[in-house]
Write a protein that holds these residues in place. Structure first.
Motif, PDB file in Angstrom:
ATOM      1  N   GLY A  32       0.853  -1.091  -0.052  1.00  0.00           N
ATOM      2  CA  GLY A  32       0.012  -0.030   0.036  1.00  0.00           C
ATOM      3  C   GLY A  32       0.881   1.152   0.063  1.00  0.00           C
ATOM      4  O   GLY A  32       1.732   1.387   0.712  1.00  0.00           O
ATOM      5  N   ALA A  90      -0.167   6.188   4.665  1.00  0.00           N
ATOM      6  CA  ALA A  90       0.684   5.279   5.683  1.00  0.00           C
ATOM      7  C   ALA A  90       1.863   4.563   4.917  1.00  0.00           C
ATOM      8  O   ALA A  90       3.106   4.430   5.576  1.00  0.00           O
ATOM      9  CB  ALA A  90      -0.375   4.282   6.198  1.00  0.00           C
ATOM     10  N   ASP A 145       1.855  -1.321  -4.616  1.00  0.00           N
ATOM     11  CA  ASP A 145       0.454  -0.982  -4.757  1.00  0.00           C
ATOM     12  C   ASP A 145      -0.353  -1.410  -5.851  1.00  0.00           C
ATOM     13  O   ASP A 145       0.207  -1.436  -7.098  1.00  0.00           O
ATOM     14  CB  ASP A 145       0.451   0.829  -4.670  1.00  0.00           C
ATOM     15  N   ALA A 146      -1.458  -1.548  -5.743  1.00  0.00           N
ATOM     16  CA  ALA A 146      -2.373  -2.009  -6.870  1.00  0.00           C
ATOM     17  C   ALA A 146      -2.732  -1.019  -7.900  1.00  0.00           C
ATOM     18  O   ALA A 146      -2.791  -1.390  -8.834  1.00  0.00           O
ATOM     19  CB  ALA A 146      -3.664  -2.516  -6.390  1.00  0.00           C
ATOM     20  N   GLN A 192      -5.894   6.778  -1.126  1.00  0.00           N
ATOM     21  CA  GLN A 192      -6.997   7.359  -1.273  1.00  0.00           C
ATOM     22  C   GLN A 192      -6.998   8.982  -1.118  1.00  0.00           C
ATOM     23  O   GLN A 192      -7.744   9.880  -1.493  1.00  0.00           O
ATOM     24  CB  GLN A 192      -8.133   6.921  -0.264  1.00  0.00           C
ATOM     25  N   TYR A 193      -6.351   9.521  -0.184  1.00  0.00           N
ATOM     26  CA  TYR A 193      -5.978  10.712   0.394  1.00  0.00           C
ATOM     27  C   TYR A 193      -5.169  11.450  -0.860  1.00  0.00           C
ATOM     28  O   TYR A 193      -5.624  12.624  -1.215  1.00  0.00           O
ATOM     29  CB  TYR A 193      -5.279  10.937   1.472  1.00  0.00           C
ATOM     30  N   SER A 246       0.447  -3.500  -8.592  1.00  0.00           N
ATOM     31  CA  SER A 246       0.846  -5.095  -8.166  1.00  0.00           C
ATOM     32  C   SER A 246      -0.231  -5.088  -7.127  1.00  0.00           C
ATOM     33  O   SER A 246      -0.256  -4.570  -6.110  1.00  0.00           O
ATOM     34  CB  SER A 246       2.341  -4.669  -7.617  1.00  0.00           C
ATOM     35  N   VAL A 255      -1.549  -7.582  -4.260  1.00  0.00           N
ATOM     36  CA  VAL A 255      -1.042  -8.599  -3.401  1.00  0.00           C
ATOM     37  C   VAL A 255      -2.260  -9.358  -3.116  1.00  0.00           C
ATOM     38  O   VAL A 255      -3.425  -8.910  -2.342  1.00  0.00           O
ATOM     39  CB  VAL A 255      -0.484  -7.985  -2.067  1.00  0.00           C
ATOM     40  N   GLY A 287      -5.295   0.416   3.770  1.00  0.00           N
ATOM     41  CA  GLY A 287      -6.439   1.458   3.796  1.00  0.00           C
ATOM     42  C   GLY A 287      -7.677   0.925   4.098  1.00  0.00           C
ATOM     43  O   GLY A 287      -7.755  -0.309   4.845  1.00  0.00           O
ATOM     44  N   GLN A 341     -15.685  10.884  -4.831  1.00  0.00           N
ATOM     45  CA  GLN A 341     -14.567  11.734  -4.381  1.00  0.00           C
ATOM     46  C   GLN A 341     -13.350  11.177  -5.396  1.00  0.00           C
ATOM     47  O   GLN A 341     -12.615  11.825  -5.932  1.00  0.00           O
ATOM     48  CB  GLN A 341     -14.280  11.583  -3.187  1.00  0.00           C
ATOM     49  N   LYS A 384     -11.755  13.437  -8.076  1.00  0.00           N
ATOM     50  CA  LYS A 384     -10.140  13.949  -7.933  1.00  0.00           C
ATOM     51  C   LYS A 384      -9.552  13.134  -9.123  1.00  0.00           C
ATOM     52  O   LYS A 384      -8.391  13.456  -9.370  1.00  0.00           O
ATOM     53  CB  LYS A 384      -9.759  13.214  -6.404  1.00  0.00           C
ATOM     54  N   PHE A 392     -15.915  13.491   6.191  1.00  0.00           N
ATOM     55  CA  PHE A 392     -15.581  13.174   5.087  1.00  0.00           C
ATOM     56  C   PHE A 392     -16.651  13.395   4.077  1.00  0.00           C
ATOM     57  O   PHE A 392     -16.278  13.900   3.016  1.00  0.00           O
ATOM     58  CB  PHE A 392     -15.429  11.445   5.119  1.00  0.00           C
ATOM     59  N   GLU A 400      -5.134   3.194   8.073  1.00  0.00           N
ATOM     60  CA  GLU A 400      -6.837   2.835   8.568  1.00  0.00           C
ATOM     61  C   GLU A 400      -7.181   1.525   8.957  1.00  0.00           C
ATOM     62  O   GLU A 400      -8.050   1.322   9.529  1.00  0.00           O
ATOM     63  CB  GLU A 400      -7.707   3.296   7.241  1.00  0.00           C
TER      64      GLU A 400
END
Ligand SMILES: Cc1cc2nc3c(=O)[nH]c(=O)nc-3n(C[C@H](O)[C@H](O)[C@H](O)COP(=O)(O)OP(=O)(O)OC[C@H]3O[C@@H](n4cnc5c(N)ncnc54)[C@H](O)[C@@H]3O)c2cc1C
Ligand code: FES
Lengths: 496, 109
Positions: free
Chosen positions: A9, A13, A32-33, A40-41, A83, A85, A128, A151, A155, A173, A325
């Motif tokens: 991820g 974080a 990360d995929a 997300q942020y 990628s 997992v 996350g 969002q 974004k 949020f 998260e």
């Protein structure tokens, strides 16, 4: 030989964890995929958009951009975008190594992705969370989106989900989501916070010193408030969308006043014409990888669990750290602090170093913030009053509320697993990611009579056990890993 | 009246779009390089493109690959999450109904 840390991820974080692990001298593989880091942020625009001013869409772009360039360009960092997992394979008993990481590299759900296996010395999990949405009649209609979807589309793809939109649910949020919709040119008819002012104030007020470190967040929220005021968008508390209606797509929503427990105040229903609805009732951590690794969970209620970590972000599994998260919902700054600590310690950084101390302090501030967030925006126990017998609870299998209640009421078969098999709730393509918390909460209540009470003598239902965390095609599963199990990054030792 | 892309000339992010072309259920459809398949479909004003087991229409719900409401077939491969897959020029997309239990898609989960 320096340690090899794998970080799953690349959100706030994971990116922070990678940075700290690099600082501590480790070799890092960051997976990360998604195609781009940021999670997300800091969701980035696709490179093909060739945006000249991407910073216009972001809070804190400069810090993020610096961190991203530093980490991704670091000679000891291998960055693996696209990628996914899909499995963590635990070591044999007695083997001190963390689980091996199975990843598929290539376009999402493609059939010819490369299989890779990593055998790191330590693992940081930072996958996350996703939106939690409670069911209500009509929530399966096209045009009903999670707030996070609106969002992400605004974004990450510069797309407005509709012209006339209502944003509803609970939590701060909802405000950035409304702001993103306005920016994308939608009219936002209203923003509805389900909790009444008394709950929200009680949660946020008191012990104000705990909020002092979060003035950045407070400023961000104030800016959203001003934006809503400028666009004359009402922000109403104690009101919720309790039904969506339309022929093949959402055309209007029914809103109603709620009591503190989220039961509907009779006679307060209103209809609002919309072509899109965005809903969020909090977040659900993505726990399949931590569960696959064997990490113990911290159970908050029947519907909510997080990864249990100690003061060093270490999970119950040696050399497996968790950050962001998945350990609790506290926003991006807290996720970053947890990542810094996790990455530093996973890499063998000293727990007594000033780095550790600073990160722990910020992490603890983040946790205090999270506690207030949870207190100010709880999910009220009365929401099942919105449901009708034919309301869809499991979107994939279209299991209705009545079917679920019948199965749960059966004295022989009320256990979570039996209900699942009997009603198929949670057995569809999403594997209970969406309905899991809802079904767990409804079953726990029916079984125990009191909300949130676990059933005596039964193992708590964990909807998070999915041996396969991400879809893999049978052809991919049959193909040999590429190249055979490796410790990547055969760089020579170099100076950081 | 429907979902749409912010026009590039009005986008404060300063986009420089380049066109890509898909075929969706045999019809040509234009999108912008970088969009996901879901992005292209939404920007074309489509909200729904899949059928749930009962035949009810579905489109995007979670937008991040969690709910599997948005599945499509891309270049002959079933069960691709449209919200996660970047559209590529020339992709052939077909909409799909949920496979019957035990049959259909080769995806394992
Ligand atoms: C859709 C959505 C939009 C949001 N937008 C905002 C916002 O605009 N503002 C705000 O304040 N908060 C937003 N949030 C809240 C957000 O979750 C946190 O603020 C913050 O991003 C959390 O950081 P994190 O690093 O823990 O997780 P994330 O930022 O969620 O990062 C997790 C990363 O892990 C990757 N990942 C997950 N599973 C796997 C796997 N199996 N294999 C490989 N990679 C994987 C994901 O692709 C993702 O990039 C949003 C949440 C959601 C769900
Ligand atoms: S919209 Fe949920 S998986 Fe694509």
């Amino acid at each position: 030989m320096s340690r090899h840390v794998a970080v799953v991820g690349a959100g706030p974080a994971g990116l922070a964890a990678a940075a700290a692990a690099l600082r501590a001298g480790a070799r890092v593989t960051l997976l990360d995929a998604a195609e781009e880091p940021g999670g997300q942020y800091h969701r980035m625009l696709p490179a093909a958009f060739a945006a000249t001013r991407p910073e216009r869409l972001h809070h804190g772009w400069r810090g993020f951009d610096r961190m991203r360039r530093h980490v991704l360009g670091h000679p000891r960092c291998d960055w693996w975008p696209e990628s996914a997992v899909w499995s963590l394979e635990r070591s044999a008993p007695g083997d001190p190594r963390p689980p091996r990481v199975h990843a598929l590299r290539g376009p999402a759900d493609g059939g010819r992705r490369e299989r890779h296996v990593l055998a790191p010395d330590a693992l940081v999990l930072a996958p996350g969370a996703h939106d939690r949405v409670l069911p209500f009649p009509g929530w399966e209609l096209p045009g009903v989106f999670t707030a996070g979807a609106a969002q992400a589309l605004a974004k990450g793809e510069r797309l407005a989900v509709g012209d006339d939109v209502v944003v509803a649910g609970t939590g701060p949020f909802l405000l950035p989501v409304a702001a993103a919709l306005l920016d994308a040119g939608s009219r936002v008819a209203e923003v509805l916070e389900a909790n009444p002012p008394a709950t929200v104030l009680r949660g946020w007020a008191g012990r104000p010193w705990e909020l002092a470190p979060h003035h950045g967040k407070a400023g961000e929220l104030a800016a959203y408030g001003a934006l809503l005021a400028r666009h004359r968008v009402p922000y109403r508390l104690g009101r919720a969308v309790v039904e969506a209606r339309g022929d093949g797509r959402v055309e209007e929503v029914v809103t109603a006043r709620l009591r503190a427990d989220w039961s509907v105040v009779p006679g307060t229903a209103r209809t609002v014409a919309v072509d899109a609805l965005c809903v969020s009732h909090g977040f659900t951590p993505q726990l399949e990888l931590p569960v696959a690794a064997g990490c113990a969970l911290r159970r908050v209620s029947a519907a909510e669990s997080y990864v249990q970590v100690d003061g060093d972000q270490l999970t119950s599994v040696p050399r497996v750290y968790a950050a962001g998260e998945i350990t609790g919902i506290a926003g991006a700054p807290a996720a970053r602090a947890e990542g810094l600590l996790a990455g530093w310690l996973a890499a063998g950084g000293s727990p007594a170093a000033p780095e550790s101390h600073r990160a722990r302090l910020r992490r603890d501030q983040g946790r205090a913030f999270a506690a207030r967030l949870a207190a100010a925006h709880p999910v009220g126990a009365g929401w099942p009053g919105w449901l009708r017998p034919d309301t869809v609870v499991c979107r994939c299998e279209e299991t209705s509320y009545a079917t679920l209640c019948d199965a749960a009421g059966d004295p022989a078969g009320g256990a979570a697993r039996t209900v699942k098999l009997g009603t198929r709730a949670g057995l569809g393509p999403c594997q209970a990611r969406v309905c899991g918390p809802t079904v767990a909460e409804l079953l726990a209540r029916r079984a125990a009579g009191t909300p949130g009470h676990p059933v005596e003598g039964l193992a708590p239902a964990t909807p998070h056990h999915r041996p396969i965390a991400q879809p893999i095609r049978l052809g991919e599963l049959a193909a040999p890993p590429h190249p055979p199990t490796q410790t990547p990054n055969q760089h020579e030792e170099e100076n950081p | 009246m429907s979902p749409r892309l912010i026009p590039a000339e009005r986008d404060p992010a300063g986009r420089r779009d380049s066109v890509l072309r898909l075929t969706v259920d045999g019809e040509p459809l234009e999108g912008v390089a970088g969009q996901t398949v879901a992005g292209v479909l939404l920007a074309a004003g489509r909200r729904a493109w899949r059928e749930a087991p009962s035949g009810a229409p579905r489109g995007v719900f979670c937008g991040i690959g969690v709910c599997f409401d948005c599945l499509v077939t891309v270049n002959g491969e079933r069960d691709v999450r449209a919200c996660r897959r970047r559209a590529l020029d020339g992709d052939v997309v077909t909409t799909q109904a949920r496979a019957l239990p035990g049959g259909g898609g080769e995806g394992a989960r």
